[in-house]
Scaffold this active site. Sequence first.
Site, PDB file in Angstrom:
ATOM      1  N   LEU A   1     -16.947 -10.800  -1.197  1.00 43.23           N
ATOM      2  CA  LEU A   1     -17.060 -10.781   0.264  1.00 43.23           C
ATOM      3  C   LEU A   1     -17.915  -9.608   0.732  1.00 43.23           C
ATOM      4  O   LEU A   1     -17.993  -8.575   0.101  1.00 43.23           O
ATOM      5  CB  LEU A   1     -15.673 -10.761   0.902  1.00 43.23           C
ATOM      6  CG  LEU A   1     -14.705  -9.617   0.582  1.00 43.23           C
ATOM      7  CD1 LEU A   1     -15.005  -8.401   1.419  1.00 43.23           C
ATOM      8  CD2 LEU A   1     -13.287 -10.066   0.856  1.00 43.23           C
TER       9      LEU A   1
ATOM     10  N   LYS B   1     -19.671  -9.508 -11.732  1.00 38.58           N
ATOM     11  CA  LYS B   1     -19.558  -8.806 -10.452  1.00 38.58           C
ATOM     12  C   LYS B   1     -20.640  -7.730 -10.340  1.00 38.58           C
ATOM     13  O   LYS B   1     -21.368  -7.656  -9.350  1.00 38.58           O
ATOM     14  CB  LYS B   1     -18.173  -8.171 -10.319  1.00 38.58           C
ATOM     15  CG  LYS B   1     -18.006  -7.271  -9.122  1.00 38.58           C
ATOM     16  CD  LYS B   1     -18.156  -8.004  -7.809  1.00 38.58           C
ATOM     17  CE  LYS B   1     -18.158  -7.030  -6.646  1.00 38.58           C
ATOM     18  NZ  LYS B   1     -18.386  -7.707  -5.349  1.00 38.58           N
TER      19      LYS B   1
ATOM     20  N   ALA C   1     -36.713  -5.936   4.702  1.00 40.37           N
ATOM     21  CA  ALA C   1     -37.044  -4.531   4.405  1.00 40.37           C
ATOM     22  C   ALA C   1     -36.358  -3.629   5.429  1.00 40.37           C
ATOM     23  O   ALA C   1     -36.196  -3.994   6.597  1.00 40.37           O
ATOM     24  CB  ALA C   1     -38.554  -4.329   4.459  1.00 40.37           C
TER      25      ALA C   1
ATOM     26  N   CYS D   1     -20.307  -0.576  -1.766  1.00 43.09           N
ATOM     27  CA  CYS D   1     -20.438  -1.319  -3.028  1.00 43.09           C
ATOM     28  C   CYS D   1     -21.752  -1.112  -3.758  1.00 43.09           C
ATOM     29  O   CYS D   1     -21.754  -0.654  -4.906  1.00 43.09           O
ATOM     30  CB  CYS D   1     -20.224  -2.800  -2.741  1.00 43.09           C
ATOM     31  SG  CYS D   1     -18.584  -3.100  -2.101  1.00 43.09           S
TER      32      CYS D   1
ATOM     33  N   ASP E   1       0.862  -1.191   0.000  1.00 35.48           N
ATOM     34  CA  ASP E   1       0.000   0.000   0.000  1.00 35.48           C
ATOM     35  C   ASP E   1       0.891   1.230   0.000  1.00 35.48           C
ATOM     36  O   ASP E   1       1.985   1.207   0.567  1.00 35.48           O
ATOM     37  CB  ASP E   1      -0.919   0.008   1.241  1.00 35.48           C
ATOM     38  CG  ASP E   1      -2.161   0.868   1.009  1.00 35.48           C
ATOM     39  OD1 ASP E   1      -3.244   0.304   0.840  1.00 35.48           O
ATOM     40  OD2 ASP E   1      -2.001   2.117   0.963  1.00 35.48           O
TER      41      ASP E   1
ATOM     42  N   LYS F   1      -0.496   3.335   7.206  1.00 30.11           N
ATOM     43  CA  LYS F   1      -1.307   2.105   7.213  1.00 30.11           C
ATOM     44  C   LYS F   1      -0.375   0.889   7.268  1.00 30.11           C
ATOM     45  O   LYS F   1      -0.589  -0.039   8.048  1.00 30.11           O
ATOM     46  CB  LYS F   1      -2.183   2.053   5.958  1.00 30.11           C
ATOM     47  CG  LYS F   1      -3.077   0.831   5.881  1.00 30.11           C
ATOM     48  CD  LYS F   1      -3.745   0.680   4.521  1.00 30.11           C
ATOM     49  CE  LYS F   1      -4.914   1.613   4.332  1.00 30.11           C
ATOM     50  NZ  LYS F   1      -5.704   1.277   3.109  1.00 30.11           N
TER      51      LYS F   1
HETATM   52  C1  UDX Z   1     -22.155  -6.350  -0.771  1.00 34.40           C
HETATM   53  C2  UDX Z   1     -22.363  -7.726  -1.406  1.00 34.40           C
HETATM   54  O1  UDX Z   1     -23.218  -8.486  -0.563  1.00 34.40           O
HETATM   55  C3  UDX Z   1     -21.012  -8.432  -1.519  1.00 34.40           C
HETATM   56  O2  UDX Z   1     -21.189  -9.692  -2.153  1.00 34.40           O
HETATM   57  C4  UDX Z   1     -20.085  -7.566  -2.367  1.00 34.40           C
HETATM   58  O3  UDX Z   1     -18.806  -8.171  -2.475  1.00 34.40           O
HETATM   59  C5  UDX Z   1     -19.928  -6.199  -1.720  1.00 34.40           C
HETATM   60  O4  UDX Z   1     -21.210  -5.575  -1.548  1.00 34.40           O
HETATM   61  P1  UDX Z   1     -21.726  -5.308   1.617  1.00 34.40           P
HETATM   62  O5  UDX Z   1     -21.926  -4.022   0.889  1.00 34.40           O
HETATM   63  O6  UDX Z   1     -20.556  -5.478   2.510  1.00 34.40           O
HETATM   64  O7  UDX Z   1     -21.648  -6.537   0.516  1.00 34.40           O
HETATM   65  O8  UDX Z   1     -23.014  -5.537   2.528  1.00 34.40           O
HETATM   66  P2  UDX Z   1     -24.364  -6.341   2.395  1.00 34.40           P
HETATM   67  O9  UDX Z   1     -24.434  -7.264   3.530  1.00 34.40           O
HETATM   68  O10 UDX Z   1     -24.539  -6.883   1.025  1.00 34.40           O
HETATM   69  O11 UDX Z   1     -25.470  -5.172   2.622  1.00 34.40           O
HETATM   70  C6  UDX Z   1     -25.490  -4.100   1.714  1.00 34.40           C
HETATM   71  C7  UDX Z   1     -26.626  -3.161   2.148  1.00 34.40           C
HETATM   72  O12 UDX Z   1     -27.905  -3.800   1.934  1.00 34.40           O
HETATM   73  C8  UDX Z   1     -26.581  -2.769   3.622  1.00 34.40           C
HETATM   74  O13 UDX Z   1     -26.909  -1.392   3.742  1.00 34.40           O
HETATM   75  C9  UDX Z   1     -27.679  -3.623   4.252  1.00 34.40           C
HETATM   76  O14 UDX Z   1     -28.256  -2.991   5.389  1.00 34.40           O
HETATM   77  C10 UDX Z   1     -28.677  -3.707   3.118  1.00 34.40           C
HETATM   78  N1  UDX Z   1     -29.532  -4.904   3.200  1.00 34.40           N
HETATM   79  C11 UDX Z   1     -28.966  -6.133   3.054  1.00 34.40           C
HETATM   80  C12 UDX Z   1     -30.904  -4.742   3.398  1.00 34.40           C
HETATM   81  O15 UDX Z   1     -31.407  -3.622   3.534  1.00 34.40           O
HETATM   82  N2  UDX Z   1     -31.688  -5.841   3.436  1.00 34.40           N
HETATM   83  C13 UDX Z   1     -31.188  -7.110   3.294  1.00 34.40           C
HETATM   84  O16 UDX Z   1     -31.948  -8.062   3.357  1.00 34.40           O
HETATM   85  C14 UDX Z   1     -29.772  -7.257   3.101  1.00 34.40           C
END
Ligand code: UDX
Length: 438
Positions: free
Chosen positions: A153, A207, A255, A263, A30, A35
Amino acid sequence: MIIAVIGSGYVGLVSGTCFADFGHEVICVDKAEDKIEKLKNGQIPIYEPGLEELVAGNMKAGRLSFTTELSDAVRKANVIFIAVGTPSRRGDGHADLSYVYAAAEEIATSLNGFSVVVTKSTVPVGTGDEVERIIRETNPNADFEVVSNPEFLREGAAINDFKRPDRIVVGLSHERAKSVMTEVYRPLYLNQSPILFTSRRTSELIKYAGNAFLAMKITFINELADLSEAVGADVQDVARGIGLDNRIGSKFLNAGPGYGGSCFPKDTLALVKTAQDHSSPVRLIETTCSVNDQRKRSMSRKVAAAIGGDVRGKKIAMLGLTFKPNTDDMRDSPALSIIQALQDKGADIHAYDPEGMDSAMELLEDVTFGSNAYEIAKGAHALVIVTEWDAFRVLDFSRLKDKMVTPVLVDLRNIYGKDEVVKHGFSYTCIGRPDEEL
Ligand code: UDX
């Protein structure tokens, strides 16, 4: 295998550490000296359950090291992963690929022997072709292949998701790279984690398509939640009822106040832009983006309605700031939009989050931060659950009621059932469930 990982953020640090745990020799690179110094001392710059122990164990075993010297790492490595950030570009929502291209140029000058350069960062379709062009132009004699290997992930579950993935996706076009990537993922291969080998562009699109579909699925149930409120249905049972159809599946049907994170918001927007650029718009995802943005702000109206319509001068206690539990990440968190909208209406915001306070203090203004739910509940006109941290699942409502001006609970994550809250004298507002029990 000797692996170099360029970029020690959420994806690079977890991927590198897990590759080391597979038995490979990994050098994480990095540019940020502070870091790297922290990592060398075993201090982890992000909150990710289990990562600190995994880093320490693999450093101790001599399989994992950290450096700011990209060229040394690349010269030693057979495989070089590019895991730098690809944030939304200011203004137009395209992915900012400047860090990826800069890394490609630096890597090119240090390649030594046949090397596989892997884009693990989330990159728009065609980025691998551009990375290949940059490397070939910078070092015409280099012997290399550029491969796409997106990461799936989730923050807060990153190590488990990496070590027990539903699938590994690898985009390439030559056999030499395929045997190298099979060797990199051998421990998972042996665990029967399916590896999908496909073209580089297909891998890059997978992706975005995956994240966009999940974002759309969440937005679908969020809109059904609003409809459930209008018709007196229960969205949790709607989710259960449709989720039992194995063509739909029960996950990602909770919900809430809208999705956030580093992401979904960025990747849905980037996919929309890529599609528009290729005159093949993804209108369902365009709608997903706009519905989600409006939803986060609309939650402030739900809070205002819960305390009689006007929040001016009222103290509102926000429980949870991060975009989801088990992370310290505030990026695009619904809490940011909800708090801004409530402040625009004159509310006095107090807030607590188990891990996100440091990041939140840099992003929020005129918010009073407390050290627990009971402290911020003192004198509050409403208590709002925004993030479903476990700590908020066992609130002492009689203790909270004694501290609050008006016992109002707005549960934006449907953590509680109405009865268990009302019996303590609270009014209860939630998402997609009827006020009166049917
Ligand atoms: C996501 C994808 O799941 C992962 O595969 C990708 O690599 C990166 O983006 P992440 O952003 O870490 O992962 O969190 P995730 O658990 O997917 O939740 C994303 C958002 O959706 C959060 O704000 C969560 O609160 C919301 N969410 C998730 C809901 O509102 N309802 C759900 O049922 C699931």
